[in-house]
Design a protein around this motif. Sequence first.
Motif, mmCIF file in Angstrom:
data_model
loop_
_atom_site.group_PDB
_atom_site.id
_atom_site.type_symbol
_atom_site.label_atom_id
_atom_site.label_comp_id
_atom_site.label_asym_id
_atom_site.label_seq_id
_atom_site.Cartn_x
_atom_site.Cartn_y
_atom_site.Cartn_z
ATOM 1 N N HIS A 27 -6.407 -2.675 -15.954
ATOM 2 C CA HIS A 27 -7.532 -1.881 -15.476
ATOM 3 C C HIS A 27 -7.150 -0.766 -14.535
ATOM 4 O O HIS A 27 -7.857 0.220 -14.431
ATOM 5 C CB HIS A 27 -8.547 -2.792 -14.763
ATOM 6 N N PHE A 28 -6.064 -0.938 -13.792
ATOM 7 C CA PHE A 28 -5.769 0.039 -12.751
ATOM 8 C C PHE A 28 -4.381 0.649 -12.831
ATOM 9 O O PHE A 28 -4.031 1.465 -12.005
ATOM 10 C CB PHE A 28 -5.912 -0.611 -11.359
ATOM 11 N N GLY A 29 -3.562 0.242 -13.819
ATOM 12 C CA GLY A 29 -2.202 0.781 -13.840
ATOM 13 C C GLY A 29 -1.407 0.242 -12.666
ATOM 14 O O GLY A 29 -1.911 -0.522 -11.850
ATOM 15 N N PHE B 66 -3.230 -4.742 -13.953
ATOM 16 C CA PHE B 66 -2.426 -3.735 -14.627
ATOM 17 C C PHE B 66 -3.217 -3.057 -15.745
ATOM 18 O O PHE B 66 -3.163 -1.844 -15.913
ATOM 19 C CB PHE B 66 -1.161 -4.395 -15.174
ATOM 20 N N GLY C 76 -3.955 -5.641 -0.625
ATOM 21 C CA GLY C 76 -5.090 -6.306 -0.016
ATOM 22 C C GLY C 76 -5.056 -7.811 -0.216
ATOM 23 O O GLY C 76 -5.309 -8.591 0.705
ATOM 24 N N VAL C 77 -4.705 -8.227 -1.447
ATOM 25 C CA VAL C 77 -4.691 -9.669 -1.754
ATOM 26 C C VAL C 77 -3.708 -10.394 -0.857
ATOM 27 O O VAL C 77 -3.980 -11.491 -0.359
ATOM 28 C CB VAL C 77 -4.324 -9.876 -3.246
ATOM 29 N N LEU D 160 -2.846 -9.714 2.061
ATOM 30 C CA LEU D 160 -3.318 -9.821 3.440
ATOM 31 C C LEU D 160 -3.941 -11.180 3.716
ATOM 32 O O LEU D 160 -4.130 -11.553 4.876
ATOM 33 C CB LEU D 160 -4.349 -8.727 3.741
ATOM 34 N N ASN D 161 -4.267 -11.923 2.648
ATOM 35 C CA ASN D 161 -4.799 -13.268 2.867
ATOM 36 C C ASN D 161 -3.803 -14.178 3.555
ATOM 37 O O ASN D 161 -4.176 -15.254 4.042
ATOM 38 C CB ASN D 161 -5.231 -13.887 1.535
ATOM 39 N N VAL E 46 -3.176 3.501 -17.969
ATOM 40 C CA VAL E 46 -4.016 3.972 -16.867
ATOM 41 C C VAL E 46 -3.174 4.784 -15.909
ATOM 42 O O VAL E 46 -2.071 4.387 -15.554
ATOM 43 C CB VAL E 46 -4.629 2.767 -16.119
ATOM 44 N N LEU F 189 -7.895 7.857 -13.872
ATOM 45 C CA LEU F 189 -8.875 7.460 -12.855
ATOM 46 C C LEU F 189 -8.630 8.231 -11.567
ATOM 47 O O LEU F 189 -7.548 8.747 -11.339
ATOM 48 C CB LEU F 189 -8.737 5.963 -12.546
ATOM 49 N N VAL G 184 0.840 -1.197 0.000
ATOM 50 C CA VAL G 184 0.000 0.000 0.000
ATOM 51 C C VAL G 184 0.877 1.249 0.000
ATOM 52 O O VAL G 184 0.623 2.205 -0.731
ATOM 53 C CB VAL G 184 -0.946 -0.015 1.225
ATOM 54 N N LEU H 50 -1.923 -1.255 -4.841
ATOM 55 C CA LEU H 50 -2.868 -1.096 -3.728
ATOM 56 C C LEU H 50 -3.700 -2.363 -3.556
ATOM 57 O O LEU H 50 -3.830 -2.904 -2.454
ATOM 58 C CB LEU H 50 -3.768 0.110 -3.996
ATOM 59 N N ILE H 51 -4.233 -2.862 -4.679
ATOM 60 C CA ILE H 51 -5.084 -4.048 -4.591
ATOM 61 C C ILE H 51 -4.273 -5.277 -4.199
ATOM 62 O O ILE H 51 -4.727 -6.118 -3.418
ATOM 63 C CB ILE H 51 -5.811 -4.275 -5.924
ATOM 64 N N SER I 280 2.361 1.923 -3.371
ATOM 65 C CA SER I 280 1.478 2.453 -4.408
ATOM 66 C C SER I 280 1.474 3.974 -4.409
ATOM 67 O O SER I 280 1.062 4.593 -5.382
ATOM 68 C CB SER I 280 0.054 1.915 -4.233
ATOM 69 N N ILE J 232 -11.523 -6.578 -0.292
ATOM 70 C CA ILE J 232 -10.634 -7.680 0.064
ATOM 71 C C ILE J 232 -10.259 -7.609 1.533
ATOM 72 O O ILE J 232 -10.201 -8.633 2.220
ATOM 73 C CB ILE J 232 -9.363 -7.666 -0.821
ATOM 74 N N PHE K 135 -9.978 -2.908 -2.992
ATOM 75 C CA PHE K 135 -9.058 -3.071 -1.872
ATOM 76 C C PHE K 135 -9.823 -3.227 -0.573
ATOM 77 O O PHE K 135 -9.559 -4.126 0.231
ATOM 78 C CB PHE K 135 -8.123 -1.854 -1.803
ATOM 79 N N TYR L 135 -3.526 8.154 -12.684
ATOM 80 C CA TYR L 135 -4.404 8.715 -11.670
ATOM 81 C C TYR L 135 -4.322 10.224 -11.622
ATOM 82 O O TYR L 135 -3.337 10.827 -12.030
ATOM 83 C CB TYR L 135 -4.054 8.113 -10.290
ATOM 84 N N VAL M 86 -10.797 -10.493 4.378
ATOM 85 C CA VAL M 86 -9.733 -11.056 5.206
ATOM 86 C C VAL M 86 -10.120 -10.992 6.681
ATOM 87 O O VAL M 86 -9.987 -11.969 7.417
ATOM 88 C CB VAL M 86 -8.402 -10.309 4.945
ATOM 89 N N ARG N 272 -0.045 1.737 -9.976
ATOM 90 C CA ARG N 272 -0.330 2.196 -8.611
ATOM 91 C C ARG N 272 -1.545 1.504 -8.033
ATOM 92 O O ARG N 272 -1.525 1.000 -6.915
ATOM 93 C CB ARG N 272 -0.545 3.705 -8.607
ATOM 94 N N GLY N 273 -2.642 1.492 -8.812
ATOM 95 C CA GLY N 273 -3.845 0.844 -8.317
ATOM 96 C C GLY N 273 -3.612 -0.636 -8.079
ATOM 97 O O GLY N 273 -4.113 -1.217 -7.117
ATOM 98 N N SER N 274 -2.810 -1.256 -8.960
ATOM 99 C CA SER N 274 -2.535 -2.681 -8.797
ATOM 100 C C SER N 274 -1.781 -2.956 -7.522
ATOM 101 O O SER N 274 -2.072 -3.919 -6.819
ATOM 102 C CB SER N 274 -1.702 -3.194 -9.972
ATOM 103 N N PRO O 213 -9.454 2.029 -7.451
ATOM 104 C CA PRO O 213 -8.879 0.805 -6.890
ATOM 105 C C PRO O 213 -9.178 0.638 -5.415
ATOM 106 O O PRO O 213 -9.031 -0.465 -4.867
ATOM 107 C CB PRO O 213 -7.370 1.001 -7.103
#
Lengths: 488, 208
Positions: free
Chosen positions: A171-173, A169, A183-184, A186-187, B50, B136, A101, A179-180, A104, B148, B145, B52, B152, A175-177, B141
Amino acid sequence: MPPSASTNLGYTPPDGGWGWAVVFGSFISIGFSYAFPKSLTIYFKEIQEYFSISYSEIAWVSSIMLATMYAGGPVSSVLVNRYGSRPVVIAGGLMVGVAMVMASFGTTILHLYLCVGVIGGFGLAFNLQPSLTIIGKYFLVKRPIANGLAMAGSPVFLSTLAPLNQFLFDHFGWRGSFLILGGVVLNCCVAGSLMRPIKIKTKPPVSKTTDENDTAKPDVTSQTAGQDKSKQSGCAAKVSQFIDISLFKHRGYLIYLVGNVLLFFGFFAPVVFLAPYAKHQGIDEYSAAFLLSIFALVDMFARPGTGLVANTKWIRPKIQYFFSFSVTYNGLCHLICPLLPGYSGLVVYAVIFGLAFGMVCALLFEVLMDLVGAQRFSSAVGLATIIECGPVLLGPPISGLLVDIFMDYKYMYYACGMMMLAGGVFLFIMNFYNYRLLEKEEKEKQVEDRLEIGSAKELAANEEDKDNEEKIRLNTEEEVGKSICEEP
Amino acid sequence: MPRPRRAQHCCRETALFSMANVRHLILLLLYCDGMNTVPVIKDKRDKPVVSYTRDSVVLECKLKYTPNTWNWYKANNTEKELINVTANPLNYKIFNNGNRTKLTILNLSEEHSGKYICSAVFDIKPSESYIELKVLSYTEPLKPFIAIVVEVIVLVTLILLWEKCSKPQHDSSSAGENDVCSEQTTKLTRDESNGVENNTARRRKLDD
C-alpha cells in the motif's frame, strides 16, 4: 545447582503481581529486537532496484543492524547498571523510531546503513538487554517460565511483522512503510514504561554489597557498590565501575561463552536456508513459506513450554544439563534433515527444528541468570553478546559459501549439525565438571559454616555457663542475704 | 541466445487464431508449449508499484531471452503512448541490459500514475507485460504514522499516571502482594523483634 548465586540480590523478588506486566513489556521489547531485522528483508528487493545495487549490498543493512545490536550489548549493560531498565528501553524505542523515520527520507544506501543499521541496531540493543535484566529482578522461583514467555515474543512478532510488512509494502511502498514502521516500533516505549523499577530498602550489611545503606535505592543494580570490593588500580578500576569484567574469571561463565560461540556458528543458518532448501528440492514458493510458518508456530509454543518444564523441581537444579541437551538435540536434528525425503519430510524437520530452536532460545538467558545471578546478569549478557557477535554474523555467510562450493545444501546442514553437536557435548562435559566442583565448594562452605556455628554455639554455651554461674552466685548471695535477714 | 524452434512452431500455429489481446496469446503459447521456453515476461507483479511525488521510481521487466529491442509505453485508457527518452531526458531514463530493461521515471507527480507496458520486440511478435504505478503524496503514510504516535503517547501517559496514582496507596497499606518495601520491612521488624525477645529472655533468665 543450588541457586546460591541468585539469592545475593539482597531482597526477595516478587515472583508475580506487577512482574507479569513486566514480562509482557519484555515480550514486546524482545519481539521487536529479534524480529525487526529479519522482517525488513521484505523491502530489500525494491530498495535494491531503487538504488541500483547488488543483493549483497542491500543485505548489509540487515547484517549491520544485527551486528550493532549484538555489539551494543556492553554499552546497554553499562547504561542499565547506572540508570535501570526503564529509561534505557524508552530511549532505545525512540532511537529506532527516529532512525526508521530518517531512513524513509534516505537518498543513498549509505544513509540506510547509518540510520537503519547503526542507529536502529543500537536502539534494539537498548531494548534487548534491559528486558532480560529486569526479569531477573522481578522473578526468582518462576524465572524460567517468565523467561520462556518473554522470549516467545520473537516468533510471535516475526509472524505478525512479516504479513504486516507485506501489507504496508503493497500500500505504501518502502518509504511510506519505513515511516509507519518507525511509529510501530515506538511501542517499545510503551513496553519500557511498564518496566517499573523495584523500590526496596536494602538491608544493612549482610551480603557483599556493603556500600548500600538504608537509603531507598531506585534499583538494586548497585553494580558500582559491588565493584568496590574488587578494586584494581588504573583503568581496570574505571572499567569495572561500569561493567563487571571479573566475570571472565567465573568458571561457569567461561564455559557458557565457549559453548555459545560453538553453537551460534550453526544456529541461525538453517533458519535462513530453510525456504531456499525447500525451493531447491522443487517445492513451490508458497509451500516453502508455509514451512517457515510451521517452524514459527512450533517455536512460539515451544518457548513457554520449555520454560514450564525447566521450572519443575526435577529440572531446575540441573538446568545446565537441560540446556546442553537442547543444544545437542538441535545438532542431531540438522544431521538428520538431509535424510528426510520430500515435502512431508521437510514438514517433520520444520516441526522438530522449531521445537529445538525454541528450547535453546528459551533457555539461553535463563542458564546465564542461573550461572551468574541477577546482580551480575546485566554485565554478563552485555559481554556475552559482543563475543557472540562474531559467530552470529559469520555463520550464515559461511554456510552460504558451503552451499555455493558444493552446490548442495546437505553439507551445510551437516556442518551446522556438527558445530551444534560439538557445542552441546562440550557443554555437557564441562557442566558435569562444573557441577561437581560447585558441589565440592558447597560442601566446604557448609563445613566452614558448621564450624562457625559450632564456635558460635560454643560461645553461646560459654555465655550460658557464665549466666548459670552468675545465677548460682546471685542465688547464694540471696540465700546468704535471706539467712542474714532471717537471723534475728 | 538462439530462439527455440518449438516456440516458433507453436507461435505459427496459434497465430492463426485471432486473439483479443497479447496477453491471451502469451498464455496460449505457454499452454501449447508446456514449458517456459516461450518468451514470457517473468516476475509479473500483480500489485502496483507505489512511489511518492518528487521521488523517482524504477520499473523493471525481465525475460529469459534477449529480444531485438525493448519499448516502453504508457497506457492512456485504451491507447498506448510510446515513451520517448530523447524527447524527455530529464524525466525518463531507459536502461536495457540484454534480457532485462529498466525504466526510471524522475520527478514523479500524480499524473504519472497508471499502467506502463514494457514490450520485448521479437521477430514474430512482441511480448508484452504491464506494471502499474501508483504515485502518492507524503500525507498518505503520515496519517497512520501520526495515529500510532498518538496511541503510544496516550498509553505511556496512562501507564505512568497509573503508577503515580497507585504509589501513595502502597505507602499507606501495610501488606501489598508486590510491595517489596513492606515485605522487607515486616521481615526486618520480625527479625528485630526476635532479637529483642531473645535479649529479654536472657535478661529474664538472669533475673530469676
